[in-house]
Scaffold this motif. Structure first.
Motif, PDB file in Angstrom:
ATOM      1  N   VAL A  56      -6.568   1.193  11.568  1.00  0.00           N
ATOM      2  CA  VAL A  56      -5.613   1.422  10.466  1.00  0.00           C
ATOM      3  C   VAL A  56      -6.059   2.729   9.989  1.00  0.00           C
ATOM      4  O   VAL A  56      -7.244   3.019   9.528  1.00  0.00           O
ATOM      5  N   ASP A  57      -5.346   3.791  10.072  1.00  0.00           N
ATOM      6  CA  ASP A  57      -5.689   5.088   9.509  1.00  0.00           C
ATOM      7  C   ASP A  57      -5.430   5.381   8.087  1.00  0.00           C
ATOM      8  O   ASP A  57      -6.001   6.369   7.523  1.00  0.00           O
ATOM      9  N   ILE A  58      -4.516   4.844   7.498  1.00  0.00           N
ATOM     10  CA  ILE A  58      -4.027   5.031   6.145  1.00  0.00           C
ATOM     11  C   ILE A  58      -3.720   3.449   5.381  1.00  0.00           C
ATOM     12  O   ILE A  58      -3.172   2.686   6.094  1.00  0.00           O
ATOM     13  N   LEU A  59      -4.406   3.304   4.241  1.00  0.00           N
ATOM     14  CA  LEU A  59      -4.308   2.199   3.565  1.00  0.00           C
ATOM     15  C   LEU A  59      -3.622   2.577   2.376  1.00  0.00           C
ATOM     16  O   LEU A  59      -4.198   3.356   1.523  1.00  0.00           O
ATOM     17  N   VAL A  60      -2.507   1.672   1.844  1.00  0.00           N
ATOM     18  CA  VAL A  60      -1.972   2.307   0.426  1.00  0.00           C
ATOM     19  C   VAL A  60      -2.131   0.790  -0.172  1.00  0.00           C
ATOM     20  O   VAL A  60      -1.489  -0.157  -0.028  1.00  0.00           O
ATOM     21  N   ASN A  61      -2.857   0.633  -1.162  1.00  0.00           N
ATOM     22  CA  ASN A  61      -3.087  -0.658  -1.755  1.00  0.00           C
ATOM     23  C   ASN A  61      -2.227  -0.387  -3.158  1.00  0.00           C
ATOM     24  O   ASN A  61      -2.506  -0.255  -4.186  1.00  0.00           O
ATOM     25  N   ASN A  62      -1.049  -1.002  -2.801  1.00  0.00           N
ATOM     26  CA  ASN A  62       0.183  -1.002  -3.891  1.00  0.00           C
ATOM     27  C   ASN A  62       0.421  -2.459  -4.502  1.00  0.00           C
ATOM     28  O   ASN A  62       0.972  -2.202  -5.571  1.00  0.00           O
ATOM     29  N   ALA A  63      -0.047  -3.296  -3.960  1.00  0.00           N
ATOM     30  CA  ALA A  63       0.440  -4.899  -4.544  1.00  0.00           C
ATOM     31  C   ALA A  63      -0.170  -4.950  -5.838  1.00  0.00           C
ATOM     32  O   ALA A  63      -1.308  -4.474  -6.155  1.00  0.00           O
ATOM     33  N   GLY A  64       0.646  -5.561  -6.618  1.00  0.00           N
ATOM     34  CA  GLY A  64       0.108  -5.847  -7.910  1.00  0.00           C
ATOM     35  C   GLY A  64       0.926  -6.800  -8.819  1.00  0.00           C
ATOM     36  O   GLY A  64       2.229  -6.837  -8.630  1.00  0.00           O
ATOM     37  N   ILE A  65       0.447  -7.509  -9.798  1.00  0.00           N
ATOM     38  CA  ILE A  65       1.121  -8.294 -10.401  1.00  0.00           C
ATOM     39  C   ILE A  65       0.999  -7.882 -11.824  1.00  0.00           C
ATOM     40  O   ILE A  65      -0.123  -7.508 -12.537  1.00  0.00           O
ATOM     41  N   LEU A  66       2.117  -8.123 -12.994  1.00  0.00           N
ATOM     42  CA  LEU A  66       1.811  -7.696 -14.201  1.00  0.00           C
ATOM     43  C   LEU A  66       1.913  -9.041 -15.303  1.00  0.00           C
ATOM     44  O   LEU A  66       2.374 -10.022 -14.962  1.00  0.00           O
ATOM     45  N   SER A  67       1.187  -8.845 -16.353  1.00  0.00           N
ATOM     46  CA  SER A  67       1.171  -9.903 -17.294  1.00  0.00           C
ATOM     47  C   SER A  67       1.425  -9.243 -18.505  1.00  0.00           C
ATOM     48  O   SER A  67       0.521  -7.962 -18.918  1.00  0.00           O
ATOM     49  N   PRO A  68       2.137  -9.513 -19.621  1.00  0.00           N
ATOM     50  CA  PRO A  68       2.225  -9.215 -20.934  1.00  0.00           C
ATOM     51  C   PRO A  68       1.197  -9.477 -21.932  1.00  0.00           C
ATOM     52  O   PRO A  68       1.053  -9.246 -23.093  1.00  0.00           O
ATOM     53  N   ASN A  69       0.245 -10.683 -21.324  1.00  0.00           N
ATOM     54  CA  ASN A  69      -0.525 -11.146 -22.304  1.00  0.00           C
ATOM     55  C   ASN A  69      -1.737 -10.450 -22.842  1.00  0.00           C
ATOM     56  O   ASN A  69      -2.302  -9.856 -22.008  1.00  0.00           O
TER      57      ASN A  69
END
Length: 242
Positions: A76-89
């Motif tokens: 893999v030449d390019i890695l984009v770590n975009n995944a994320g989850i949000l919490s308001p706590n």
């Protein structure tokens, strides 16, 4: 087609930002591996990318998936770590269970995927890593909760550490820190009152569009960005300068 011949891996590919990044990198000529846990949403991306269903909260699943990906694609030449989850706590209401869940997806998965792709990048003496952080990393989280803000601050730390270690190997690592992007995560998890309050506080008078984040990512992974590493690009509409 500045990315022709490059293989890119994008996590959280079925989301608003992820989908825009997939489209942008595909347009630039890259072969894109679209990682997400939502198989139906991945299918809606079309046939321009390769959908890969994976649970980023599960290290065993990440390991098995990456073994398969590297066996089929070589590297893999390019890695984009975009995944994320949000919490308001906030602090008092953040449980250890929630803390671990947020860190697993927002931070641990980025570490494991980076570890997986770096050997191939080093062997080729070329690679691009982009971590999608958030304005919350330095604001402490205006509407975002404690776990989310801390996970994004740690992701910036991972960016800096990766950049420091790999610069001499031809591998760059940078982060993008947007504030309030028009995406399901923001539009569905924030109340209308929260959205209106933050919109009023943004000097440019609007929220960030996913395509704007994707445009920045496309620049950071391009051959012409080789002199930029260990950088966090703020996209906050003037909420904070410097």
């Amino acid at each position: 087609m500045e990315l022709r011949g490059k293989t890119a891996l994008v996590t959280g590919a079925a989301g608003g930002i992820g989908g825009a990044i997939v489209a942008s990198l595909t347009e630039a000529g890259a072969k894109v591996l679209a990682f997400d846990r939502d198989a139906d949403a991945l299918r809606r991306l079309g046939k321009t990318c390769e959908p890969v269903v994976v649970d980023l909260a599960n290290p065993t699943d990440i390991s098995a998936t990456m073994q398969d990906v590297l066996a089929r694609h070589g590297q893999v030449d390019i890695l984009v770590n975009n995944a994320g989850i949000l919490s308001p706590n906030k602090l008092a209401s953040t449980t250890l269970e929630e803390w671990h869940r947020i860190m697993a997806i927002n931070l641990d998965a980025a570490l494991l995927l980076t570890q997986s792709v770096v050997p191939g990048m080093k062997a080729k003496q070329w690679g691009r890593i982009v971590n999608i952080a958030s304005y919350a990393w330095k604001s402490g989280g205006l509407t975002a909760g404690t776990g989310y803000a801390v996970s994004k601050a740690a992701l910036v730390g991972l960016t800096y550490s990766t950049a420091r270690e790999l610069t001499a190997e031809g591998v760059t690592a940078n982060a993008v820190a947007p504030a309030y992007v028009v995406s399901p995560m923001i539009m569905e998890q924030l109340s209308k009152e929260d959205r209106d309050r933050q919109l009023a506080a943004i000097p440019v008078g609007r929220l960030c569009e996913p395509e704007e984040v994707a445009h920045t990512v496309r620049f950071l992974v391009s051959p012409l960005s080789g002199f930029m590493t260990g950088t966090v690009i703020d996209m906050n509409g003037g909420l904070q300068f410097g």
